[in-house]
Design a protein around this motif. Structure first.
Motif, PDB file in Angstrom:
ATOM      1  N   ASN A 102       0.836  -1.216   0.000  1.00 30.78           N
ATOM      2  CA  ASN A 102       0.000   0.000   0.000  1.00 30.78           C
ATOM      3  C   ASN A 102       0.862   1.254   0.000  1.00 30.78           C
ATOM      4  N   GLY A 103       1.389   1.597  -1.154  1.00 32.09           N
ATOM      5  CA  GLY A 103       2.286   2.755  -1.242  1.00 32.09           C
ATOM      6  C   GLY A 103       3.670   2.360  -0.764  1.00 32.09           C
ATOM      7  N   GLY A 104       4.671   3.059  -1.264  1.00 31.88           N
ATOM      8  CA  GLY A 104       6.046   2.736  -0.891  1.00 31.88           C
ATOM      9  C   GLY A 104       6.268   2.806   0.611  1.00 31.88           C
ATOM     10  N   LEU A 105       5.543   3.690   1.262  1.00 32.56           N
ATOM     11  CA  LEU A 105       5.733   3.871   2.711  1.00 32.56           C
ATOM     12  C   LEU A 105       5.465   2.600   3.515  1.00 32.56           C
ATOM     13  N   GLU A 106       4.589   1.742   2.988  1.00 34.79           N
ATOM     14  CA  GLU A 106       4.285   0.535   3.771  1.00 34.79           C
ATOM     15  C   GLU A 106       5.519  -0.350   3.948  1.00 34.79           C
ATOM     16  N   SER A 128      16.901  13.251   6.312  1.00 29.49           N
ATOM     17  CA  SER A 128      16.168  12.101   5.770  1.00 29.49           C
ATOM     18  C   SER A 128      14.686  12.442   5.570  1.00 29.49           C
ATOM     19  N   PHE A 129      13.959  11.468   5.039  1.00 26.19           N
ATOM     20  CA  PHE A 129      12.541  11.646   4.696  1.00 26.19           C
ATOM     21  C   PHE A 129      11.685  11.572   5.975  1.00 26.19           C
ATOM     22  N   VAL A 130      10.960  12.652   6.250  1.00 26.87           N
ATOM     23  CA  VAL A 130      10.267  12.785   7.539  1.00 26.87           C
ATOM     24  C   VAL A 130       9.234  11.669   7.784  1.00 26.87           C
ATOM     25  N   HIS A 177      17.392  11.867  -3.849  1.00 24.86           N
ATOM     26  CA  HIS A 177      17.045  11.776  -2.428  1.00 24.86           C
ATOM     27  C   HIS A 177      16.032  12.838  -1.994  1.00 24.86           C
ATOM     28  N   ASN A 178      15.130  12.433  -1.124  1.00 20.22           N
ATOM     29  CA  ASN A 178      14.201  13.342  -0.471  1.00 20.22           C
ATOM     30  C   ASN A 178      14.731  13.609   0.941  1.00 20.22           C
ATOM     31  N   PRO A 179      15.138  14.793   1.316  1.00 21.83           N
ATOM     32  CA  PRO A 179      14.807  16.074   0.694  1.00 21.83           C
ATOM     33  C   PRO A 179      15.852  16.698  -0.222  1.00 21.83           C
ATOM     34  N   GLU A 205      16.706  -0.004   1.156  1.00 26.48           N
ATOM     35  CA  GLU A 205      16.935   0.921   0.039  1.00 26.48           C
ATOM     36  C   GLU A 205      15.590   1.425  -0.463  1.00 26.48           C
ATOM     37  N   ASP A 206      15.313   2.694  -0.223  1.00 30.75           N
ATOM     38  CA  ASP A 206      14.012   3.272  -0.590  1.00 30.75           C
ATOM     39  C   ASP A 206      14.239   4.126  -1.838  1.00 30.75           C
ATOM     40  N   ASP A 207      13.688   3.675  -2.975  1.00 33.53           N
ATOM     41  CA  ASP A 207      14.123   4.265  -4.250  1.00 33.53           C
ATOM     42  C   ASP A 207      12.957   4.753  -5.125  1.00 33.53           C
ATOM     43  N   PRO A 208      12.015   5.554  -4.558  1.00 35.38           N
ATOM     44  CA  PRO A 208      10.814   5.878  -5.335  1.00 35.38           C
ATOM     45  C   PRO A 208      11.026   6.875  -6.474  1.00 35.38           C
ATOM     46  N   TYR A 209      12.198   7.515  -6.519  1.00 33.15           N
ATOM     47  CA  TYR A 209      12.407   8.531  -7.561  1.00 33.15           C
ATOM     48  C   TYR A 209      13.245   8.022  -8.723  1.00 33.15           C
ATOM     49  N   ARG A 210      13.817   6.811  -8.606  1.00 32.49           N
ATOM     50  CA  ARG A 210      14.795   6.369  -9.589  1.00 32.49           C
ATOM     51  C   ARG A 210      14.237   6.316 -11.004  1.00 32.49           C
ATOM     52  N   ASN A 235      10.095   0.333  -3.523  1.00 30.45           N
ATOM     53  CA  ASN A 235       9.814   1.323  -4.555  1.00 30.45           C
ATOM     54  C   ASN A 235       8.322   1.602  -4.577  1.00 30.45           C
ATOM     55  N   SER A 236       7.929   2.560  -5.408  1.00 29.36           N
ATOM     56  CA  SER A 236       6.564   3.072  -5.353  1.00 29.36           C
ATOM     57  C   SER A 236       6.047   3.352  -6.759  1.00 29.36           C
ATOM     58  N   PHE A 237       4.737   3.239  -6.938  1.00 24.64           N
ATOM     59  CA  PHE A 237       4.131   3.652  -8.205  1.00 24.64           C
ATOM     60  C   PHE A 237       3.643   5.108  -8.120  1.00 24.64           C
ATOM     61  N   SER A 238       3.889   5.762  -6.965  1.00 25.07           N
ATOM     62  CA  SER A 238       3.324   7.097  -6.753  1.00 25.07           C
ATOM     63  C   SER A 238       3.827   8.129  -7.754  1.00 25.07           C
ATOM     64  N   LYS A 239       5.085   8.048  -8.115  1.00 23.54           N
ATOM     65  CA  LYS A 239       5.631   9.105  -8.974  1.00 23.54           C
ATOM     66  C   LYS A 239       5.514   8.758 -10.455  1.00 23.54           C
ATOM     67  N   ILE A 240       5.310   7.493 -10.783  1.00 21.36           N
ATOM     68  CA  ILE A 240       5.240   7.126 -12.205  1.00 21.36           C
ATOM     69  C   ILE A 240       3.821   6.799 -12.656  1.00 21.36           C
ATOM     70  N   SER A 245      -3.370   6.086  -5.708  1.00 18.11           N
ATOM     71  CA  SER A 245      -3.642   4.643  -5.841  1.00 18.11           C
ATOM     72  C   SER A 245      -2.983   3.842  -4.725  1.00 18.11           C
ATOM     73  N   ARG A 246      -2.016   4.461  -4.025  1.00 25.00           N
ATOM     74  CA  ARG A 246      -1.297   3.828  -2.922  1.00 25.00           C
ATOM     75  C   ARG A 246      -0.709   2.472  -3.324  1.00 25.00           C
ATOM     76  N   LEU A 247       0.159   2.478  -4.289  1.00 24.20           N
ATOM     77  CA  LEU A 247       0.806   1.237  -4.708  1.00 24.20           C
ATOM     78  C   LEU A 247       2.323   1.358  -4.620  1.00 24.20           C
TER      79      LEU A 247
HETATM   80  C1  PLP Z   1      11.804   8.928   0.050  1.00 21.49           C
HETATM   81  C2  PLP Z   1      10.401   8.500  -0.087  1.00 21.49           C
HETATM   82  N1  PLP Z   1      10.085   7.249   0.240  1.00 21.49           N
HETATM   83  C3  PLP Z   1       8.836   6.782   0.140  1.00 21.49           C
HETATM   84  C4  PLP Z   1       7.829   7.578  -0.329  1.00 21.49           C
HETATM   85  C5  PLP Z   1       6.497   6.944  -0.332  1.00 21.49           C
HETATM   86  O1  PLP Z   1       5.680   7.166  -1.304  1.00 21.49           O
HETATM   87  P1  PLP Z   1       4.261   6.471  -1.378  1.00 21.49           P
HETATM   88  O2  PLP Z   1       3.897   5.896  -0.064  1.00 21.49           O
HETATM   89  O3  PLP Z   1       3.378   7.555  -1.829  1.00 21.49           O
HETATM   90  O4  PLP Z   1       4.401   5.410  -2.404  1.00 21.49           O
HETATM   91  C6  PLP Z   1       8.099   8.914  -0.693  1.00 21.49           C
HETATM   92  C7  PLP Z   1       7.049   9.803  -1.147  1.00 21.49           C
HETATM   93  O5  PLP Z   1       7.111  10.986  -1.217  1.00 21.49           O
HETATM   94  C8  PLP Z   1       9.417   9.379  -0.550  1.00 21.49           C
HETATM   95  O6  PLP Z   1       9.766  10.634  -0.849  1.00 21.49           O
END
Ligand code: PLP
Length: 402
Positions: A102-106, A128-130, A177-179, A205-210, A235-240, A245-247
């Motif tokens: 459910n989204g990369g965050l899961e 790092s990512f908050v 990297h975020n931020p 390894e959290d790579d949602p922007y690659r 990884n995440s489908f959020s950016k592509i 959709s939270r995938l």
């Molecule tokens: C570094 C990083 N990891 C994970 C996510 C998670 O994205 P999502 O849960 O929307 O797939 C984000 C989204 O902004 C992110 O910046």
């Protein structure tokens, strides 16, 4: 009323940071470089409507979309991950080692369920990512910052801190990297992968922007150098595709995946079927390559407008990151300017009305580190507004420095 659980105090602290970071961003007159959402033009609304009209029918995938599904995720979406998202990027994986989440965050949540006891150490980039840190807080982990420079996480500082703190996990965002928008070099990716086995620590390894790279050359993920199974790729489908959709997905070795199966079952049984099917059909019907090109062109133009404007309107001595992809740049201001105070002023001042995210909240150190920094997100702002906003913000900063 019963007392709230102990962990809520840590979670509330992070949530308040997030609220503070994003609070001002609903004002319609504001030019906001704050949120990290994709551009609305990057959401494939018309394509998804067409797919939904066609497939959400009883004689097609309608029943599958509304019925309970597989814990691991829809089989065809997992195959797409292997063949279209990982293989072309040099990562060989088996479908059995992919879980749709459910989204990369899961991924962060599930990995904590597998490994984190209260008090365990997680090493994170500084900054790092908050949101991930908020999840780590929820599990009562102790987050410790590792130095970063223009080439990403510093492996020497990482190794030193692994030896010192014996962490369970290292959390790293290697690409755009975020931020900060920085990218970890290939050499460092290799070294960090080796640390996994050498020190018996999970490399998350959290790579949602690659996948949104619009200049420079692709780099293999850390996972590609993992010989011992210690690296878990999220990884995440959020950016592509679509964040609503939270995938997302996880690639992990057999032993870890077996535990992830149990944790996912206990948490929410499986990821929602409806978005999985719409997303799988989006790829199967061949929409992704053109869509991908369109979003990369869109973000490249915005990146160029942003960097050009910062270079033109921000004061001498400003440091900024030139990102080859993703949605953010990171600015370090000269002259002892505190960006938390600057933000409060720039959103209120009617001649400025510009938001960004102040840097301090991204640092787990909490000692004022990063208080001259800002995350500037350009993904959802058109080029003309980028120029206008940065000109106004630059003027305010220059006045303050004088
Ligand atoms: C570094 C990083 N990891 C994970 C996510 C998670 O994205 P999502 O849960 O929307 O797939 C984000 C989204 O902004 C992110 O910046």
């Amino acid at each position: 009323m019963p007392e709230f659980a102990e962990r809520m105090s840590a979670m509330e602290k992070s949530a308040n940071v997030i609220k503070g970071l994003f609070g001002a961003m609903n004002d319609p007159d504001l030019i906001s470089f704050g949120g990290g959402a994709p551009a609305f033009e990057a959401l494939p609304v018309d394509i998804v409507r067409e797919i939904a009209n066609d497939v959400i029918r009883k004689d097609k995938r309608g029943v599958e979309a509304l019925q309970y599904g597989n814990v691991m995720g829809a089989e065809d979406l997992r195959q797409i991950v292997v063949k279209e998202l990982l293989q072309p990027k040099g990562v060989e994986a088996k479908v059995e080692n992919i879980m749709i989440i459910n989204g990369g965050l899961e991924a962060m949540n599930l990995l904590c369920q597998l490994y984190i006891e209260p008090g365990d150490v997680i090493l994170v980039e500084s900054p790092s990512f908050v949101h991930s840190v908020e999840i780590f807080d929820m599990f009562e982990a102790k987050c410790i910052g590792v130095d970063m420079d223009d080439e990403g996480m510093d492996p020497d500082d990482l190794e030193k801190k692994i030896k010192l703190y014996k962490p369970k996990m290292v959390y790293v965002i290697p690409t755009f990297h975020n931020p900060t928008g920085r990218t970890l070099t290939l050499e460092r990716r290799k070294r960090i992968a080796e640390f996994g086995g050498k020190y018996d620590v999970i490399i998350l390894e959290d790579d949602p922007y690659r996948d949104i790279r619009y200049s420079g050359r692709d780099l293999l993920p850390i996972k590609a150098f993992d010989k011992t199974g210690h690296t878990v790729l999220a990884n995440s489908f959020s950016k592509i595709f679509s964040p609503g959709s939270r995938l997302g997905y996880i690639l992990a070795n057999d032993a870890i995946m077996q535990k992830l199966f149990a944790a996912k079952t206990a948490t929410n049984s499986h990821t929602s079927m409806l978005p999985q099917i719409l997303c799988a059909e989006f790829f199967k019907r061949g929409y992704y390559p053109n869509h991908h090109k369109m979003i990369c062109d869109l973000y490249r133009e915005r990146r160029d407008a942003m960097i050009e404007s910062i270079d033109k309107f921000f004061p001498e001595g400003t440091k900024r990151v030139f990102p080859d992809g993703g949605l953010f740049t990171w600015v370090e201001l000269p002259g002892g300017i505190n960006t938390t105070e600057l933000l409060a002023e720039s959103v209120k001042n009617p001649d400025v009305k510009v938001a960004f995210v102040a840097g301090e909240g991204f640092f787990v150190e909490g000692d004022g580190k990063g208080n001259n920094c800002m995350r500037i997100s350009y993904g959802s702002v058109p080029p003309e507004k980028i120029k206008m906003g940065i000109k106004r913000l630059g003027k305010l900063i220059c006045e303050k420095i004088k």
